[in-house]
Motif scaffolding. Structure first.
Motif, PDB file in Angstrom:
ATOM      1  N   MET A 160      28.933  13.148 -11.812  1.00  0.00           N
ATOM      2  CA  MET A 160      27.601  13.550 -12.290  1.00  0.00           C
ATOM      3  C   MET A 160      26.508  13.110 -11.318  1.00  0.00           C
ATOM      4  O   MET A 160      25.547  13.850 -11.081  1.00  0.00           O
ATOM      5  CB  MET A 160      27.329  12.941 -13.663  1.00  0.00           C
ATOM      6  N   LEU A 161      26.631  11.905 -10.779  1.00  0.00           N
ATOM      7  CA  LEU A 161      25.620  11.430  -9.835  1.00  0.00           C
ATOM      8  C   LEU A 161      25.595  12.303  -8.578  1.00  0.00           C
ATOM      9  O   LEU A 161      24.530  12.685  -8.096  1.00  0.00           O
ATOM     10  CB  LEU A 161      25.876   9.962  -9.480  1.00  0.00           C
ATOM     11  N   PHE A 162      26.780  12.646  -8.073  1.00  0.00           N
ATOM     12  CA  PHE A 162      26.839  13.510  -6.882  1.00  0.00           C
ATOM     13  C   PHE A 162      26.339  14.920  -7.197  1.00  0.00           C
ATOM     14  O   PHE A 162      25.627  15.529  -6.392  1.00  0.00           O
ATOM     15  CB  PHE A 162      28.259  13.554  -6.316  1.00  0.00           C
ATOM     16  N   VAL A 163      26.702  15.451  -8.357  1.00  0.00           N
ATOM     17  CA  VAL A 163      26.225  16.786  -8.762  1.00  0.00           C
ATOM     18  C   VAL A 163      24.707  16.771  -8.902  1.00  0.00           C
ATOM     19  O   VAL A 163      24.020  17.706  -8.480  1.00  0.00           O
ATOM     20  CB  VAL A 163      26.912  17.242 -10.068  1.00  0.00           C
ATOM     21  N   GLY A 164      24.167  15.691  -9.485  1.00  0.00           N
ATOM     22  CA  GLY A 164      22.712  15.581  -9.634  1.00  0.00           C
ATOM     23  C   GLY A 164      21.990  15.596  -8.304  1.00  0.00           C
ATOM     24  O   GLY A 164      20.975  16.282  -8.134  1.00  0.00           O
ATOM     25  N   VAL A 165      22.517  14.853  -7.332  1.00  0.00           N
ATOM     26  CA  VAL A 165      21.913  14.839  -5.995  1.00  0.00           C
ATOM     27  C   VAL A 165      22.006  16.229  -5.368  1.00  0.00           C
ATOM     28  O   VAL A 165      21.042  16.721  -4.770  1.00  0.00           O
ATOM     29  CB  VAL A 165      22.605  13.780  -5.102  1.00  0.00           C
ATOM     30  N   ALA A 166      23.152  16.876  -5.508  1.00  0.00           N
ATOM     31  CA  ALA A 166      23.339  18.213  -4.926  1.00  0.00           C
ATOM     32  C   ALA A 166      22.402  19.226  -5.579  1.00  0.00           C
ATOM     33  O   ALA A 166      21.883  20.125  -4.905  1.00  0.00           O
ATOM     34  CB  ALA A 166      24.791  18.654  -5.079  1.00  0.00           C
ATOM     35  N   MET A 167      22.155  19.086  -6.893  1.00  0.00           N
ATOM     36  CA  MET A 167      21.257  20.022  -7.590  1.00  0.00           C
ATOM     37  C   MET A 167      19.841  19.930  -7.043  1.00  0.00           C
ATOM     38  O   MET A 167      19.153  20.935  -6.914  1.00  0.00           O
ATOM     39  CB  MET A 167      21.232  19.724  -9.103  1.00  0.00           C
ATOM     40  N   SER A 210      19.068  18.871  -4.028  1.00  0.00           N
ATOM     41  CA  SER A 210      19.065  19.198  -2.602  1.00  0.00           C
ATOM     42  C   SER A 210      19.227  20.678  -2.298  1.00  0.00           C
ATOM     43  O   SER A 210      18.719  21.154  -1.299  1.00  0.00           O
ATOM     44  CB  SER A 210      20.190  18.437  -1.892  1.00  0.00           C
ATOM     45  N   SER A 211      19.955  21.403  -3.146  1.00  0.00           N
ATOM     46  CA  SER A 211      20.279  22.798  -2.836  1.00  0.00           C
ATOM     47  C   SER A 211      19.882  23.728  -3.970  1.00  0.00           C
ATOM     48  O   SER A 211      20.469  23.673  -5.058  1.00  0.00           O
ATOM     49  CB  SER A 211      21.787  22.925  -2.573  1.00  0.00           C
ATOM     50  N   MET A 212      18.909  24.570  -3.719  1.00  0.00           N
ATOM     51  CA  MET A 212      18.469  25.529  -4.743  1.00  0.00           C
ATOM     52  C   MET A 212      19.497  26.650  -4.917  1.00  0.00           C
ATOM     53  O   MET A 212      19.594  27.229  -5.997  1.00  0.00           O
ATOM     54  CB  MET A 212      17.101  26.125  -4.376  1.00  0.00           C
ATOM     55  N   THR A 213      20.285  26.941  -3.897  1.00  0.00           N
ATOM     56  CA  THR A 213      21.284  28.014  -4.028  1.00  0.00           C
ATOM     57  C   THR A 213      22.450  27.578  -4.913  1.00  0.00           C
ATOM     58  O   THR A 213      22.991  28.381  -5.677  1.00  0.00           O
ATOM     59  CB  THR A 213      21.809  28.462  -2.647  1.00  0.00           C
ATOM     60  N   LEU A 214      22.832  26.307  -4.813  1.00  0.00           N
ATOM     61  CA  LEU A 214      23.935  25.808  -5.638  1.00  0.00           C
ATOM     62  C   LEU A 214      23.485  25.363  -7.029  1.00  0.00           C
ATOM     63  O   LEU A 214      24.322  25.163  -7.912  1.00  0.00           O
ATOM     64  CB  LEU A 214      24.613  24.619  -4.942  1.00  0.00           C
ATOM     65  N   ARG A 215      22.188  25.213  -7.211  1.00  0.00           N
ATOM     66  CA  ARG A 215      21.653  24.643  -8.457  1.00  0.00           C
ATOM     67  C   ARG A 215      22.160  25.334  -9.725  1.00  0.00           C
ATOM     68  O   ARG A 215      22.599  24.649 -10.654  1.00  0.00           O
ATOM     69  CB  ARG A 215      20.124  24.653  -8.401  1.00  0.00           C
ATOM     70  N   PRO A 216      22.123  26.681  -9.837  1.00  0.00           N
ATOM     71  CA  PRO A 216      22.571  27.303 -11.091  1.00  0.00           C
ATOM     72  C   PRO A 216      24.024  26.991 -11.447  1.00  0.00           C
ATOM     73  O   PRO A 216      24.332  26.666 -12.598  1.00  0.00           O
ATOM     74  CB  PRO A 216      22.370  28.801 -10.844  1.00  0.00           C
TER      75      PRO A 216
END
Length: 196
Positions: free
Chosen positions: A26-33, A35-41
């Motif tokens: 969850m922490l890594f997914v949160g950081v990625a969300m 950082s990346s608007m394309t991967l966010r959804p």
């Protein structure tokens, strides 16, 4: 029933390690969300149901912990380390409860449905309010940092007990018991070898 034990029971160990994996994910997914608007959804589709799963698991874990005896800390552990151990566990439980609840409230305050999967939605737990949303979003981010810090301290303490003190504390929650029990982990004196 409370019975003396030198390890946490198997259910507690499974909860501990599965939650550890999910929380780090969850922490890594949160950081990625962020950082990346394309991967966010697509990451949001993972983040929300895992967050709710963690909320359910922490409730189960707390109930289980309150109903079962946990292994005692070593008698020779300094007082400040006992206080730190108890405080870190309280902080971990508080953060594990707070993070998914604040995330749920944040999505509610944004006016978005809390979608778990498909047509399964959770009810809103906060009013639709942009100002409240921004406060919750900031709180969620800061608490994520706090959770990571407490996890790192928890990991450091576990390694200290496993490698430095070698007092059996790590063994109580290890997935499989590695190494000798603390009462077996000492040098045998020549007198003991020669004793009849």
């Amino acid at each position: 029933m409370n019975t003396p034990t030198d390890r946490h029971d198997a259910f507690a160990r499974v909860l501990h390690w599965s939650m550890a994996v999910l929380i780090l994910a969850m922490l890594f997914v949160g950081v990625a969300m962020v950082s990346s608007m394309t991967l966010r959804p697509s990451l949001l589709m993972l983040h929300r149901p895992i967050g709710i799963a963690l909320l359910v698991l922490v409730i189960v874990r707390l109930i289980h912990r309150l109903r079962r005896r946990v292994p005692d800390l070593p008698r020779d552990l300094p007082g400040w380390q006992r206080v730190a151990a108890h405080a870190s566990h309280i902080a971990l439980y508080a953060l594990m409860f707070a993070m998914p609840l604040i995330g749920w409230a944040m999505v509610s305050a944004a006016g978005n449905p809390v979608v778990l999967w498909g047509d399964v939605h959770l009810p809103p737990i906060a009013p639709h309010d942009p100002v409240f949303y921004s406060l919750l979003r900031a709180a969620h981010a800061w608490l994520a940092r706090a959770l990571l810090a407490v996890i790192l301290l928890h990991l450091a303490a576990a390694l200290y007990h496993a490698w430095v003190r070698r007092d059996g504390v790590y063994r109580t929650m290890a997935p499989v018991p590695l190494g000798p029990r603390p009462d077996e982990d000492r040098a045998v004196t020549p007198a003991e070898v020669d004793a009849p």
